[in-house]
Design a protein around this motif. Sequence first.
Motif, mmCIF file in Angstrom:
data_model
loop_
_atom_site.group_PDB
_atom_site.id
_atom_site.type_symbol
_atom_site.label_atom_id
_atom_site.label_comp_id
_atom_site.label_asym_id
_atom_site.label_seq_id
_atom_site.Cartn_x
_atom_site.Cartn_y
_atom_site.Cartn_z
ATOM 1 N N ILE A 47 0.854 -1.179 0.000
ATOM 2 C CA ILE A 47 0.000 0.000 0.000
ATOM 3 C C ILE A 47 0.899 1.241 0.000
ATOM 4 O O ILE A 47 1.732 1.403 0.885
ATOM 5 N N GLN A 48 0.728 2.077 -1.018
ATOM 6 C CA GLN A 48 1.509 3.300 -1.154
ATOM 7 C C GLN A 48 0.540 4.473 -1.172
ATOM 8 O O GLN A 48 -0.658 4.295 -1.341
ATOM 9 N N ARG A 49 1.062 5.695 -1.040
ATOM 10 C CA ARG A 49 0.178 6.849 -1.048
ATOM 11 C C ARG A 49 0.813 8.033 -1.767
ATOM 12 O O ARG A 49 2.006 8.034 -2.069
ATOM 13 N N PHE A 50 -0.018 9.031 -2.010
ATOM 14 C CA PHE A 50 0.422 10.316 -2.550
ATOM 15 C C PHE A 50 0.256 11.346 -1.444
ATOM 16 O O PHE A 50 -0.753 11.361 -0.737
ATOM 17 N N GLY A 80 7.813 5.142 1.326
ATOM 18 C CA GLY A 80 8.652 5.013 2.509
ATOM 19 C C GLY A 80 10.111 4.748 2.158
ATOM 20 O O GLY A 80 10.953 4.593 3.033
ATOM 21 N N TYR A 81 10.411 4.725 0.862
ATOM 22 C CA TYR A 81 11.763 4.407 0.402
ATOM 23 C C TYR A 81 12.078 5.303 -0.800
ATOM 24 O O TYR A 81 11.491 5.146 -1.875
ATOM 25 N N ASN A 85 10.488 5.470 -4.637
ATOM 26 C CA ASN A 85 9.688 6.619 -5.072
ATOM 27 C C ASN A 85 10.155 7.082 -6.455
ATOM 28 O O ASN A 85 9.340 7.320 -7.345
ATOM 29 N N GLU A 86 11.476 7.195 -6.633
ATOM 30 C CA GLU A 86 12.039 7.587 -7.927
ATOM 31 C C GLU A 86 11.677 6.581 -9.012
ATOM 32 O O GLU A 86 11.348 6.961 -10.138
ATOM 33 N N HIS A 87 11.756 5.302 -8.675
ATOM 34 C CA HIS A 87 11.427 4.234 -9.624
ATOM 35 C C HIS A 87 9.979 4.380 -10.103
ATOM 36 O O HIS A 87 9.711 4.292 -11.311
ATOM 37 N N LEU A 88 9.060 4.621 -9.188
ATOM 38 C CA LEU A 88 7.653 4.763 -9.565
ATOM 39 C C LEU A 88 7.389 6.038 -10.353
ATOM 40 O O LEU A 88 6.441 6.100 -11.134
ATOM 41 N N GLN A 89 8.232 7.038 -10.181
ATOM 42 C CA GLN A 89 8.068 8.278 -10.942
ATOM 43 C C GLN A 89 8.652 8.172 -12.355
ATOM 44 O O GLN A 89 8.440 9.068 -13.175
ATOM 45 N N GLY A 90 9.324 7.086 -12.654
ATOM 46 C CA GLY A 90 9.949 6.887 -13.958
ATOM 47 C C GLY A 90 8.948 6.568 -15.058
ATOM 48 O O GLY A 90 7.750 6.388 -14.831
#
Length: 189
Positions: A47-50, A80-81, A85-90
């Motif tokens: 579970i991730q969030r914005f 949380g990492y 976060n950078e990976h998901l923004q790619g």
Amino acid sequence: MKKQLGLITLASLFAAPAFAAPETYLVDPNHTYPRFEYNHFGYSNQIQRFNKTSGTIVFDRAAKTGSVDIVIDARTVDTGYALFNEHLQGEDFFDTAKYPTITYKSTAIKFDGDKPVAVEGLLTVKGITRPVTLSLSSFQTMPHPIVKKDALGANASARIKRSEFNAGKYAPHVSDDVTLTIAVEALKQ
């Protein structure tokens, strides 16, 4: 004639409160954090969030209408990492360099009696727009006890396929099905 005009005027005074106007609520960014949940290689559901969301909700209880306009800052994805976060923004996922926001704009509000139970609308991720219905598991309007303004709150969720938004890398190992949940609070303007 004067008697009829007086009766019409008197009747309109008593009827006026029945015609409530639409009320506009501004999303409270301190209490609105959209989340997304997916299965990670069959091990667990992540579970991730914005962390940054804005928007407007218009609600007319009497007319049983309204609108929802939500803007999520995809650059604030929080796992949380920092590296993830950078990976998901790619480019493989949110591609925030080209598409910094995710939007949801309603097309209809569905009611069960006097209570809204679903919001039909258009979700845009990475420039791709798809119809998505958010189911409401709760909905409440009442005076906020701290800020002394009327407030609105809801929990909304939908199940989407990330591949439909050109973000399907690693599927099916990382599930294509994603549950989007928006816990929203908004203050009347």
